[in-house]
Design an enzyme around this catalytic site. Structure first.
Site, PDB file in Angstrom:
ATOM      1  N   HIS A 135       0.937  -0.934  -0.309  1.00 54.33           N
ATOM      2  CA  HIS A 135       0.275  -0.057  -0.647  1.00 54.33           C
ATOM      3  C   HIS A 135       0.896   0.855   0.219  1.00 54.33           C
ATOM      4  O   HIS A 135       0.937   1.999   0.963  1.00 54.33           O
ATOM      5  CB  HIS A 135      -1.346  -0.036   1.168  1.00 54.33           C
ATOM      6  CG  HIS A 135      -1.721   1.004   0.980  1.00 54.33           C
ATOM      7  ND1 HIS A 135      -3.287   0.968   1.421  1.00 54.33           N
ATOM      8  CD2 HIS A 135      -2.097   1.625   0.562  1.00 54.33           C
ATOM      9  CE1 HIS A 135      -4.358   1.705   1.502  1.00 54.33           C
ATOM     10  NE2 HIS A 135      -3.384   2.826   0.835  1.00 54.33           N
ATOM     11  N   HIS A 174       1.384   4.927  -2.425  1.00 55.81           N
ATOM     12  CA  HIS A 174       0.974   6.177  -2.992  1.00 55.81           C
ATOM     13  C   HIS A 174       2.132   7.232  -3.972  1.00 55.81           C
ATOM     14  O   HIS A 174       2.610   7.932  -3.032  1.00 55.81           O
ATOM     15  CB  HIS A 174      -0.337   7.121  -2.087  1.00 55.81           C
ATOM     16  CG  HIS A 174      -1.005   6.502  -1.748  1.00 55.81           C
ATOM     17  ND1 HIS A 174      -2.641   6.241  -2.289  1.00 55.81           N
ATOM     18  CD2 HIS A 174      -1.439   6.152  -0.446  1.00 55.81           C
ATOM     19  CE1 HIS A 174      -3.309   5.876  -1.768  1.00 55.81           C
ATOM     20  NE2 HIS A 174      -2.565   5.376  -0.558  1.00 55.81           N
ATOM     21  N   ARG A 234       2.304   8.701  -6.365  1.00 50.98           N
ATOM     22  CA  ARG A 234       1.760   9.975  -7.059  1.00 50.98           C
ATOM     23  C   ARG A 234       2.112  10.389  -8.557  1.00 50.98           C
ATOM     24  O   ARG A 234       1.375  10.371  -9.007  1.00 50.98           O
ATOM     25  CB  ARG A 234       2.585  11.547  -5.896  1.00 50.98           C
ATOM     26  CG  ARG A 234       2.032  11.064  -4.116  1.00 50.98           C
ATOM     27  CD  ARG A 234       0.860  11.086  -4.037  1.00 50.98           C
ATOM     28  NE  ARG A 234       0.579  11.693  -2.626  1.00 50.98           N
ATOM     29  CZ  ARG A 234      -0.070  11.222  -1.754  1.00 50.98           C
ATOM     30  NH1 ARG A 234      -1.299  10.501  -3.042  1.00 50.98           N
ATOM     31  NH2 ARG A 234      -0.759  10.945  -0.678  1.00 50.98           N
ATOM     32  N   GLU A 280      -8.139   0.416  -4.102  1.00 45.68           N
ATOM     33  CA  GLU A 280      -8.021   1.791  -3.837  1.00 45.68           C
ATOM     34  C   GLU A 280      -9.682   2.304  -3.738  1.00 45.68           C
ATOM     35  O   GLU A 280     -10.204   2.494  -4.608  1.00 45.68           O
ATOM     36  CB  GLU A 280      -7.095   2.559  -4.164  1.00 45.68           C
ATOM     37  CG  GLU A 280      -7.116   3.916  -3.568  1.00 45.68           C
ATOM     38  CD  GLU A 280      -6.156   3.947  -2.432  1.00 45.68           C
ATOM     39  OE1 GLU A 280      -5.862   2.730  -1.984  1.00 45.68           O
ATOM     40  OE2 GLU A 280      -6.040   5.239  -1.996  1.00 45.68           O
ATOM     41  N   HIS A 286     -10.682   0.767   1.246  1.00 43.62           N
ATOM     42  CA  HIS A 286     -10.659   1.599   2.363  1.00 43.62           C
ATOM     43  C   HIS A 286     -12.143   1.717   2.829  1.00 43.62           C
ATOM     44  O   HIS A 286     -13.238   2.269   2.366  1.00 43.62           O
ATOM     45  CB  HIS A 286     -10.206   2.837   1.507  1.00 43.62           C
ATOM     46  CG  HIS A 286      -9.541   3.214   1.336  1.00 43.62           C
ATOM     47  ND1 HIS A 286      -8.670   2.774   0.475  1.00 43.62           N
ATOM     48  CD2 HIS A 286      -8.115   3.686   1.536  1.00 43.62           C
ATOM     49  CE1 HIS A 286      -7.216   2.552  -0.160  1.00 43.62           C
ATOM     50  NE2 HIS A 286      -7.322   3.743   1.152  1.00 43.62           N
ATOM     51  N   ASP A 326       0.565   2.046   4.077  1.00 45.66           N
ATOM     52  CA  ASP A 326      -0.259   3.249   3.830  1.00 45.66           C
ATOM     53  C   ASP A 326       0.911   4.490   2.888  1.00 45.66           C
ATOM     54  O   ASP A 326       0.509   5.916   3.453  1.00 45.66           O
ATOM     55  CB  ASP A 326      -1.267   3.762   4.033  1.00 45.66           C
ATOM     56  CG  ASP A 326      -2.089   4.423   3.923  1.00 45.66           C
ATOM     57  OD1 ASP A 326      -1.805   4.616   2.637  1.00 45.66           O
ATOM     58  OD2 ASP A 326      -3.172   4.996   4.539  1.00 45.66           O
ATOM     59  N   HIS A 341       2.790  13.709   1.747  1.00 42.97           N
ATOM     60  CA  HIS A 341       2.469  15.296   1.202  1.00 42.97           C
ATOM     61  C   HIS A 341       3.230  16.369   1.768  1.00 42.97           C
ATOM     62  O   HIS A 341       4.534  15.543   2.734  1.00 42.97           O
ATOM     63  CB  HIS A 341       1.180  15.481   1.869  1.00 42.97           C
ATOM     64  CG  HIS A 341       0.105  14.766   1.395  1.00 42.97           C
ATOM     65  ND1 HIS A 341      -0.689  15.188   0.764  1.00 42.97           N
ATOM     66  CD2 HIS A 341      -0.587  13.812   1.996  1.00 42.97           C
ATOM     67  CE1 HIS A 341      -1.891  14.586   0.494  1.00 42.97           C
ATOM     68  NE2 HIS A 341      -1.792  13.563   1.620  1.00 42.97           N
TER      69      HIS A 341
HETATM   70  C1  NCD Z   1      -4.506   8.742   0.976  1.00 41.97           C
HETATM   71  C2  NCD Z   1      -3.450   9.783   0.403  1.00 41.97           C
HETATM   72  O1  NCD Z   1      -2.437  11.228   0.259  1.00 41.97           O
HETATM   73  O2  NCD Z   1      -3.603   9.535  -1.504  1.00 41.97           O
HETATM   74  N1  NCD Z   1      -4.829   9.832   2.658  1.00 41.97           N
HETATM   75  C3  NCD Z   1      -3.994   9.023   3.873  1.00 41.97           C
HETATM   76  O3  NCD Z   1      -4.437   9.539   4.803  1.00 41.97           O
HETATM   77  N2  NCD Z   1      -4.111   7.813   3.841  1.00 41.97           N
HETATM   78  C4  NCD Z   1      -5.475   8.521   0.587  1.00 41.97           C
HETATM   79  C5  NCD Z   1      -6.611   8.844   1.377  1.00 41.97           C
HETATM   80  O4  NCD Z   1      -6.437   7.331   2.004  1.00 41.97           O
HETATM   81  O5  NCD Z   1      -7.556   9.232   2.431  1.00 41.97           O
HETATM   82 ZN    ZN Z   2      -3.953   4.294   0.629  1.00 39.88          ZN
END
Ligand code: NCD
Ligand code: ZN
Length: 406
Positions: free
Chosen positions: A48, A50, A52, A140, A172, A277, A281
């Site tokens: 898991h 992300h 980007r 997702e 989710h 996960d 950011h």
């Molecule tokens: C995830 C993201 O930023 O892609 N953020 C998170 O807090 N896990 C998206 C999500 O699951 O809301």
């Molecule tokens: Zn996620």
């Protein structure tokens, strides 16, 4: 030949590993001259992340995210499709895989998004992609999401699920009725959101539940045929960290009260998968309230330290971070040090306990919720028998490759 203290079939043994064409050919006698310092464990799988890229390169790219994974002893990531634009169609899926082929430092695979707008074409999309790539999951799936495009309702999921027995669906689980728009994401009702969604979903079918964070939903899943993952932050952080984390606090699902955190920690042996996960950011985005924590690089190192201190067993850790992810998502040749499998190893020196510092990590986001936590980072990482990371420094022969596991 790689030799030393190897984690093999649930315990540490002194042995040598012969590698041929990237795979383990033989596990046999220890050869002293080739002995590696530290212990040799299967490299991890993070199901898991992300990563980007696309329109969000400022947060992370496939290149920086997989470099971060490599430094954390992870050999394979499963990227999530809530990108901008989202991976909900054949063209974007191929485009992203081709990007990964050029820039990924570790093996890479990609979940396909299921949304209210693409569910009728799902069969056709899967068929086209499967000719070229292995799809680990249709994933997702957001029962609740700020963006309508990514959201899907229970009825649609039920319809689609019925048509695709055998496909892994990752969900989710948060009930929209309990996630009031605009409210801080740590209010009490957000706990009910997860518990209720899980209750409804286990009635619909067998799913793989992403980042489960409450003891009630975990117990519900344990008593069903579904599987679930837990993140390091839901096991190690709690609402008590609000003061320390300040504006960095937002994450979906939110951090929980001590009772849930302690239950998950105590019941680590009962969870299926440990997954980060990794949701990077920038600090600027966090200031604005963005939800998500980075974590692909710190997951294995944090938990190796916990295992060394005796809080969890190494057997359990390897199961949750390597063998179960491989089994549940169908990654053949991964997850265990066994003859025939890929020679993917992470070597840890138990004497090298360090403190996590954001500046030492490789994600583009530039911060970590685990600042100052004790961890043991890998000394070396081998991918398909090649040493691609040495002494915490990227070696010259890093492979750039993606994965096409068929
Ligand atoms: C995830 C993201 O930023 O892609 N953020 C998170 O807090 N896990 C998206 C999500 O699951 O809301
Ligand atoms: Zn996620």
């Amino acid at each position: 030949m790689i030799a030393g203290k190897i984690f093999y079939r649930g315990e540490f043994v002194e042995a040598g590993i012969e590698v041929e064409n990237g795979r383990i050919k033989k596990i046999g006698k220890l050869v002293e001259s080739k002995r590696v310092k530290g212990v040799i464990l299967p490299a991890g799988i993070d199901v898991h992340v992300h990563l980007r890229d696309f329109a969000e390169k400022r947060k992370e790219t496939i290149e920086t995210g997989t470099l971060s994974a490599l430094h954390g002893g992870i050999c394979l990531v499963v990227d999530q499709p809530n990108t901008k634009p989202p991976v909900d169609n054949t063209k974007t899926y191929f485009q992203r895989m081709e990007k990964a082929e050029k820039s990924a430092y570790v093996d890479y695979s990609l979940n396909l998004a299921l949304t209210n707008s693409n569910h009728e074409k799902l069969g056709e999309i899967i068929r086209k992609i499967s000719k070229k790539y292995f799809i680990p999951a249709v994933g997702e799936v957001f029962i609740q999401h700020d963006s309508e495009d990514l959201q899907i309702n229970y009825e649609t999921l039920q319809k689609v699920y019925g048509r695709f027995e055998g496909v892994v669906f990752t969900v989710h689980a948060e009930d929209p009725a309990y996630v009031a728009k605009g409210t801080p994401n740590f209010v009490f009702r957000r706990r009910e959101a997860e518990v209720l969604a899980v209750e409804k979903l286990v009635e619909i079918g067998n799913f793989h539940f992403c980042h489960i964070s409450t003891r009630d939903s975990a117990k519900e899943i344990i008593n069903s045929n579904s599987t679930f993952e837990v993140t390091p932050h839901h096991m190690l952080l709690s609402v008590d960290d609000y003061g320390r984390l300040g504006k960095l606090i937002n994450v979906n699902p939110p951090l929980r009260e001590k009772e849930d955190v302690e239950w998950l920690f105590r019941n680590f042996h009962r969870i299926d998968i440990l997954a980060s996960d990794h949701a990077p950011h920038t600090l600027e985005d966090k200031e604005m309230g963005a939800s998500g924590f980075p974590g692909v690089e710190t997951m294995y190192p944090l938990f190796i330290n916990l295992a060394l201190k005796g809080y969890i067993s190494f057997k359990s850790l390897v199961e949750k971070i390597a063998s179960n992810p491989a089994r549940i998502f169908g990654f053949k040749g991964y997850g265990e040090i066994e003859v025939g499998n890929f020679a993917n190893f992470a070597v840890f020196d138990f004497k090298n306990v360090t403190e996590i510092r954001a500046e030492d990590l490789h994600s583009k986001c530039g911060w970590t919720p685990f600042e100052g936590f004790e961890a043991i980072f890998p000394e070396k990482v081998y991918l398909r028998g090649r040493e691609v990371l040495e002494n915490g420094v990227k070696a010259g022969n890093v492979l750039k490759h993606s994965v096409n596991i068929m």
